[in-house]
Design a protein around this motif. Structure first.
Motif, mmCIF file in Angstrom:
data_model
loop_
_atom_site.group_PDB
_atom_site.id
_atom_site.type_symbol
_atom_site.label_atom_id
_atom_site.label_comp_id
_atom_site.label_asym_id
_atom_site.label_seq_id
_atom_site.Cartn_x
_atom_site.Cartn_y
_atom_site.Cartn_z
ATOM 1 N N PHE A 130 5.452 10.211 -6.462
ATOM 2 C CA PHE A 130 6.717 10.506 -7.139
ATOM 3 C C PHE A 130 6.708 10.168 -8.623
ATOM 4 O O PHE A 130 7.493 10.737 -9.381
ATOM 5 C CB PHE A 130 7.866 9.758 -6.455
ATOM 6 C CG PHE A 130 8.181 10.261 -5.079
ATOM 7 C CD1 PHE A 130 8.927 11.407 -4.907
ATOM 8 C CD2 PHE A 130 7.710 9.594 -3.957
ATOM 9 C CE1 PHE A 130 9.215 11.885 -3.641
ATOM 10 C CE2 PHE A 130 7.980 10.062 -2.686
ATOM 11 C CZ PHE A 130 8.736 11.214 -2.530
ATOM 12 N N ALA A 131 5.855 9.247 -9.050
ATOM 13 C CA ALA A 131 5.826 8.857 -10.462
ATOM 14 C C ALA A 131 4.689 9.530 -11.219
ATOM 15 O O ALA A 131 4.900 10.071 -12.308
ATOM 16 C CB ALA A 131 5.708 7.338 -10.586
ATOM 17 N N TRP A 167 0.847 -1.202 0.000
ATOM 18 C CA TRP A 167 0.000 0.000 0.000
ATOM 19 C C TRP A 167 0.876 1.243 0.000
ATOM 20 O O TRP A 167 0.607 2.207 -0.723
ATOM 21 C CB TRP A 167 -0.915 -0.032 1.220
ATOM 22 C CG TRP A 167 -1.837 1.149 1.317
ATOM 23 C CD1 TRP A 167 -3.004 1.353 0.632
ATOM 24 C CD2 TRP A 167 -1.661 2.298 2.156
ATOM 25 N NE1 TRP A 167 -3.560 2.555 0.998
ATOM 26 C CE2 TRP A 167 -2.760 3.152 1.925
ATOM 27 C CE3 TRP A 167 -0.690 2.693 3.064
ATOM 28 C CZ2 TRP A 167 -2.919 4.373 2.582
ATOM 29 C CZ3 TRP A 167 -0.835 3.899 3.721
ATOM 30 C CH2 TRP A 167 -1.931 4.719 3.475
ATOM 31 N N PHE A 168 1.929 1.210 0.802
ATOM 32 C CA PHE A 168 2.857 2.329 0.827
ATOM 33 C C PHE A 168 3.548 2.491 -0.520
ATOM 34 O O PHE A 168 3.794 3.610 -0.980
ATOM 35 C CB PHE A 168 3.887 2.101 1.941
ATOM 36 C CG PHE A 168 4.840 3.246 2.132
ATOM 37 C CD1 PHE A 168 4.392 4.478 2.560
ATOM 38 C CD2 PHE A 168 6.188 3.085 1.869
ATOM 39 C CE1 PHE A 168 5.273 5.533 2.725
ATOM 40 C CE2 PHE A 168 7.072 4.128 2.032
ATOM 41 C CZ PHE A 168 6.613 5.356 2.466
ATOM 42 N N ALA A 169 3.857 1.356 -1.179
ATOM 43 C CA ALA A 169 4.476 1.407 -2.500
ATOM 44 C C ALA A 169 3.569 2.109 -3.504
ATOM 45 O O ALA A 169 4.032 2.913 -4.322
ATOM 46 C CB ALA A 169 4.805 -0.005 -2.983
ATOM 47 N N ALA A 228 7.451 4.655 -12.676
ATOM 48 C CA ALA A 228 6.409 3.959 -11.914
ATOM 49 C C ALA A 228 6.644 2.459 -11.860
ATOM 50 O O ALA A 228 6.078 1.777 -11.003
ATOM 51 C CB ALA A 228 5.038 4.247 -12.523
ATOM 52 N N GLY A 229 7.445 1.924 -12.755
ATOM 53 C CA GLY A 229 7.671 0.486 -12.766
ATOM 54 C C GLY A 229 8.644 0.098 -13.853
ATOM 55 O O GLY A 229 9.120 0.931 -14.623
ATOM 56 N N GLY A 230 8.929 -1.202 -13.912
ATOM 57 C CA GLY A 230 9.876 -1.713 -14.890
ATOM 58 C C GLY A 230 11.307 -1.561 -14.419
ATOM 59 O O GLY A 230 11.589 -0.924 -13.394
#
Length: 313
Positions: A155-156, A146-148, A164-166
């Motif tokens: 931030f993303a 949830w924090f992630a 945001a990912g990858g």
């Protein structure tokens, strides 16, 4: 010291042997047939039998375990049933993500926890101590996934400072570190909260010892006696927690890896389980268990470095 080291090495080897047996038996107990999963339920019986013979699934259990263990000891982790590629290469590729992520998360946790724990212990019973302990309790209670997601939104999505990912790959080191920063923070903060509370408790217990009172009587301030004497002697429980945390960060980051779409080792194991790729599951879990046992061994060595009494045993 040599006897202490020899005992720990023997214990490490026995632990690895027992762990390999447990992993092999537990994976074998998982319901389902890898050959049926690979060929589908409509496959012909003779085709299934040929594939099972090719994969070695028709051999007795002890022979399969001995063959697998012998191959592992020779450095051969087998070939994936699903991807037809060497398992060692797959694990090595995924460790390039999981290991740096675990190291970054633990480094962040230690960098946060030590100042916070020392601050709280030096102000025991005061407002600062109560505030810090309340915040660490919140940090422990919050789910890291949830924090992630909150970190991604801030931030993303909103600030657009980090991806945001990858994973960008280590061909571009700066981009790779940027890819791992948010996941590392999401993993580190709950661990920092736990580590700060353990450090505070250990320091408070140490500060009540007679040698600390003697140091204070000789003119040292509370802060000086804490930094010069109490901190070193409070490190043993802290080192234990750090070893456990690194093991968790290396093996238990599968949820965070899925939130950020990271091709890590935890995600590989999850995919292998869903695909009934037993050789990948066995080998990857054994690598993780070996890493945990190795970390425990290094923690024992750190005990000996911190506490000279252990070196004399």
């Amino acid at each position: 010291m040599l006897r202490y080291l020899a005992r720990r090495i023997v214990s490490l080897a026995l632990s690895l042997l027992v762990a390999s047996m447990a992993i092999f038996l537990l994976v074998e107990m998982v319901p389902g047939d890898p050959a049926t999963f690979m060929l589908g339920t409509g496959a012909q019986p003779d085709t299934l039998a040929a594939l099972r013979d090719q994969l070695g699934l028709n051999q007795p259990l002890p022979i399969r375990y001995a063959d697998w263990l012998g191959a592992v000891l020779s450095g051969d982790l087998g070939v994936s049933f699903t991807y037809k590629t060497p398992v060692a290469g797959m694990i090595a590729d995924r460790m390039q993500v999981s290991l740096p992520l675990a190291v970054m998360a633990l480094a962040l946790a230690v960098a946060i926890a030590f100042p916070v724990g020392i601050f709280a212990a030096s102000r025991r019973g005061r407002v600062g101590d109560t505030t810090v302990m309340g915040l660490t309790q919140i940090g422990i209670a919050l789910p890291n996934f949830w924090f992630a997601m909150l970190l991604v939104l801030l931030f993303a999505v909103r600030l657009r400072l980090l991806p945001a990912g990858g994973f960008a790959g280590w061909d571009h080191p700066v981009a790779a570190l940027r890819s791992l920063l948010l996941p590392a923070v999401a993993l580190a903060l709950p661990q920092a909260a736990i580590l700060a509370r353990v450090l505070r408790s250990a320091l408070i217990e140490t500060l009540d010892q007679d040698y600390i009172r003697t140091a204070r009587a000789k003119g040292l301030t509370r802060g000086q006696s804490l930094r010069r004497h109490a901190l070193r002697n409070a490190l043993i429980p802290v080192l234990t927690i750090m070893g456990m945390q690194f093991s968790f960060l290396l093996a238990g980051a599968i949820i965070i890896e899925n939130v950020f779409y990271l091709p890590g080792l935890g995600r590989l194991i999850f995919q292998a389980i869903t695909q009934r790729d037993l050789i990948v599951v066995q080998s990857a879990v054994l690598v993780l268990v070996a890493a945990v046992i190795l970390v425990t061994f290094l923690v024992d060595m750190a005990y000996a470095a911190v506490d000279p009494r252990l070196r004399a045993r």
